[in-house]
Design an enzyme around this catalytic site. Structure first.
Site, PDB file in Angstrom:
ATOM      1  N   LYS A   1       0.832  -1.217   0.000  1.00 20.61           N
ATOM      2  CA  LYS A   1       0.000   0.000   0.000  1.00 20.61           C
ATOM      3  C   LYS A   1       0.866   1.266   0.000  1.00 20.61           C
ATOM      4  O   LYS A   1       0.642   2.186  -0.788  1.00 20.61           O
ATOM      5  CB  LYS A   1      -0.924   0.018   1.236  1.00 20.61           C
TER       6      LYS A   1
ATOM      7  N   ARG B   1      -8.949   0.972  10.081  1.00 21.79           N
ATOM      8  CA  ARG B   1      -8.525  -0.403  10.326  1.00 21.79           C
ATOM      9  C   ARG B   1      -9.508  -1.162  11.201  1.00 21.79           C
ATOM     10  O   ARG B   1      -9.267  -2.336  11.510  1.00 21.79           O
ATOM     11  CB  ARG B   1      -7.172  -0.386  11.033  1.00 21.79           C
TER      12      ARG B   1
ATOM     13  N   ARG C   1      11.535  -6.236   4.433  1.00 25.03           N
ATOM     14  CA  ARG C   1      11.348  -4.786   4.284  1.00 25.03           C
ATOM     15  C   ARG C   1      12.428  -4.021   5.050  1.00 25.03           C
ATOM     16  O   ARG C   1      12.762  -4.347   6.179  1.00 25.03           O
ATOM     17  CB  ARG C   1       9.968  -4.378   4.816  1.00 25.03           C
TER      18      ARG C   1
ATOM     19  N   ARG D   1      12.265  -2.025  10.624  1.00 20.29           N
ATOM     20  CA  ARG D   1      11.299  -1.584  11.626  1.00 20.29           C
ATOM     21  C   ARG D   1      11.211  -2.595  12.754  1.00 20.29           C
ATOM     22  O   ARG D   1      11.269  -3.796  12.527  1.00 20.29           O
ATOM     23  CB  ARG D   1       9.908  -1.455  10.972  1.00 20.29           C
TER      24      ARG D   1
ATOM     25  N   ARG E   1       0.427  -9.120  13.894  1.00 19.83           N
ATOM     26  CA  ARG E   1      -0.238  -8.102  13.072  1.00 19.83           C
ATOM     27  C   ARG E   1      -1.172  -8.736  12.045  1.00 19.83           C
ATOM     28  O   ARG E   1      -2.230  -8.192  11.743  1.00 19.83           O
ATOM     29  CB  ARG E   1       0.812  -7.217  12.381  1.00 19.83           C
TER      30      ARG E   1
HETATM   31  P1  ADP Z   1       2.369  -1.773   3.225  1.00 23.05           P
HETATM   32  O1  ADP Z   1       2.395  -0.274   3.155  1.00 23.05           O
HETATM   33  O2  ADP Z   1       1.106  -2.358   2.628  1.00 23.05           O
HETATM   34  O3  ADP Z   1       2.642  -2.292   4.598  1.00 23.05           O
HETATM   35  P2  ADP Z   1       4.906  -1.664   1.726  1.00 23.05           P
HETATM   36  O4  ADP Z   1       4.591  -0.757   0.583  1.00 23.05           O
HETATM   37  O5  ADP Z   1       5.713  -1.126   2.840  1.00 23.05           O
HETATM   38  O6  ADP Z   1       3.522  -2.315   2.284  1.00 23.05           O
HETATM   39  O7  ADP Z   1       5.616  -2.963   1.125  1.00 23.05           O
HETATM   40  C1  ADP Z   1       6.067  -4.038   1.959  1.00 23.05           C
HETATM   41  C2  ADP Z   1       7.395  -4.583   1.426  1.00 23.05           C
HETATM   42  O8  ADP Z   1       7.201  -5.233   0.176  1.00 23.05           O
HETATM   43  C3  ADP Z   1       8.455  -3.508   1.168  1.00 23.05           C
HETATM   44  O9  ADP Z   1       9.719  -4.053   1.497  1.00 23.05           O
HETATM   45  C4  ADP Z   1       8.339  -3.232  -0.340  1.00 23.05           C
HETATM   46  O10 ADP Z   1       9.581  -2.798  -0.890  1.00 23.05           O
HETATM   47  C5  ADP Z   1       7.938  -4.589  -0.889  1.00 23.05           C
HETATM   48  N1  ADP Z   1       7.007  -4.519  -2.019  1.00 23.05           N
HETATM   49  C6  ADP Z   1       6.023  -3.611  -2.243  1.00 23.05           C
HETATM   50  N2  ADP Z   1       5.346  -3.888  -3.379  1.00 23.05           N
HETATM   51  C7  ADP Z   1       5.916  -5.018  -3.890  1.00 23.05           C
HETATM   52  C8  ADP Z   1       5.645  -5.835  -5.051  1.00 23.05           C
HETATM   53  N3  ADP Z   1       4.642  -5.548  -5.907  1.00 23.05           N
HETATM   54  N4  ADP Z   1       6.423  -6.920  -5.240  1.00 23.05           N
HETATM   55  C9  ADP Z   1       7.426  -7.222  -4.372  1.00 23.05           C
HETATM   56  N5  ADP Z   1       7.724  -6.518  -3.264  1.00 23.05           N
HETATM   57  C10 ADP Z   1       6.976  -5.425  -3.025  1.00 23.05           C
HETATM   58  P1  ADP Z   2       1.707  -1.958   8.064  1.00 21.87           P
HETATM   59  O1  ADP Z   2       0.991  -1.417   6.872  1.00 21.87           O
HETATM   60  O2  ADP Z   2       3.034  -2.529   7.760  1.00 21.87           O
HETATM   61  O3  ADP Z   2       0.868  -2.813   8.940  1.00 21.87           O
HETATM   62  P2  ADP Z   2       1.506   0.610   9.414  1.00 21.87           P
HETATM   63  O4  ADP Z   2       2.694   1.465   9.253  1.00 21.87           O
HETATM   64  O5  ADP Z   2       0.276   0.950   8.670  1.00 21.87           O
HETATM   65  O6  ADP Z   2       2.031  -0.825   9.092  1.00 21.87           O
HETATM   66  O7  ADP Z   2       1.122   0.512  10.949  1.00 21.87           O
HETATM   67  C1  ADP Z   2       2.070   0.220  11.955  1.00 21.87           C
HETATM   68  C2  ADP Z   2       1.382   0.130  13.297  1.00 21.87           C
HETATM   69  O8  ADP Z   2       0.789   1.405  13.627  1.00 21.87           O
HETATM   70  C3  ADP Z   2       0.215  -0.846  13.384  1.00 21.87           C
HETATM   71  O9  ADP Z   2       0.662  -2.159  13.675  1.00 21.87           O
HETATM   72  C4  ADP Z   2      -0.619  -0.248  14.531  1.00 21.87           C
HETATM   73  O10 ADP Z   2      -0.043  -0.534  15.798  1.00 21.87           O
HETATM   74  C5  ADP Z   2      -0.464   1.242  14.289  1.00 21.87           C
HETATM   75  N1  ADP Z   2      -1.533   1.768  13.409  1.00 21.87           N
HETATM   76  C6  ADP Z   2      -1.380   2.314  12.164  1.00 21.87           C
HETATM   77  N2  ADP Z   2      -2.563   2.695  11.657  1.00 21.87           N
HETATM   78  C7  ADP Z   2      -3.499   2.387  12.591  1.00 21.87           C
HETATM   79  C8  ADP Z   2      -4.926   2.516  12.656  1.00 21.87           C
HETATM   80  N3  ADP Z   2      -5.643   3.044  11.645  1.00 21.87           N
HETATM   81  N4  ADP Z   2      -5.545   2.085  13.791  1.00 21.87           N
HETATM   82  C9  ADP Z   2      -4.854   1.562  14.820  1.00 21.87           C
HETATM   83  N5  ADP Z   2      -3.524   1.402  14.812  1.00 21.87           N
HETATM   84  C10 ADP Z   2      -2.839   1.801  13.718  1.00 21.87           C
END
Ligand code: ADP
Ligand code: ADP
Length: 206
Positions: free
Chosen positions: A15, A89, A128, A154, A165
């Site tokens: 995302k 969420r 990541r 992270r 998660r």
């Molecule tokens: P989110 O915001 O949904 O948690 P991220 O954009 O941070 O996801 O992506 C999670 C991990 O996967 C990162 O290390 C990113 O570089 C990698 N990634 C994102 N999109 C792709 C894809 N289409 N194919 C392979 N790896 C990807």
């Molecule tokens: P990812 O897409 O990799 O799960 P985020 O960066 O979106 O990670 O979120 C990291 C952490 O921040 C989550 O595990 C949660 O603890 C908190 N968080 C983020 N967005 C929300 C939300 N909308 N509601 C509750 N907690 C959140």
């Protein structure tokens, strides 16, 4: 009217990666609750102090804190095309958003669901890495950082926390799929493809 999109989907589905591209190429503003919370933790603000433990253990931060953040940001971003990345969420967050949007002159355009298997999520999240200076996201295998860029992992991208998660996603966030289907707002993209292919699909949807 300014566009309002929601990016929904499990952690690690890509995302943030796709949102960044829409920001760079299409002038959207990305509103990532995760980024806002991590910044608050880093700075040690009141919000950060409250959120830290939840984040470290992979739990969701309480709804009232998150809703207050979004309320404030929506006021600041009046008139801009926005992507809500990682919010809502929970069902209460979605209900709060439904009430908030008309008050700031917006309607929800589309909810994009990024679909990816748990197995692939684990591969993406364990690999990541982020550049703490720019916030840019990389992957040790799929998108390695350029030479000279120092990256970190992270705290919550350790396997044990990732599994927590994922459980939280399936229990508390996945019900939003039905919620937005019922509003006829849900669009699905296959997040397992390459970043370029996912981006193409995304553009055709929005
Ligand atoms: P989110 O915001 O949904 O948690 P991220 O954009 O941070 O996801 O992506 C999670 C991990 O996967 C990162 O290390 C990113 O570089 C990698 N990634 C994102 N999109 C792709 C894809 N289409 N194919 C392979 N790896 C990807
Ligand atoms: P990812 O897409 O990799 O799960 P985020 O960066 O979106 O990670 O979120 C990291 C952490 O921040 C989550 O595990 C949660 O603890 C908190 N968080 C983020 N967005 C929300 C939300 N909308 N509601 C509750 N907690 C959140």
């Amino acid at each position: 009217m300014a566009k309002t999109l929601i990016f929904l989907g499990p952690p690690g589905a890509g995302k943030g990666t796709q949102a960044q591209r829409l920001v760079e190429e299409k002038g959207f503003v990305q509103l990532s609750t995760g980024d806002i919370l991590r910044e608050a933790v880093k700075k040690g603000t009141e919000l950060g102090k409250k959120a830290k433990e939840y984040m470290e253990s992979g739990k969701l931060v309480p709804d009232d804190l998150i809703i207050a953040i979004i309320e404030e940001k929506l006021k600041e971003l009046e008139g801009k095309d926005i992507i809500l990345d990682g919010f809502p969420r929970t069902i209460p967050q979605a209900e709060a958003l439904d009430k908030m949007l008309p008050a700031v002159g917006r309607t929800l355009d589309k909810v994009i669901l990024f679909e990816l298997s748990d197995e692939e999520i684990l591969r993406r999240l364990t690999g990541r890495r982020v550049d703490p200076k720019t916030g840019k996201v990389y992957h040790i295998e799929f998108n390695p950082p350029p030479e000279g860029v120092e990256v970190i992992q992270r705290d919550d991208d350790k396997e044990e926390v990732i599994r927590k998660r994922l459980d939280v996603y399936h229990q508390q966030t996945a019900p939003l799929i039905e919620y937005y289907k019922n509003q006829n707002k849900l669009f699905v993209v296959d997040a397992s493809k390459s970043p370029d292919e996912v981006y193409k699909e995304l553009l055709s949807v929005i």
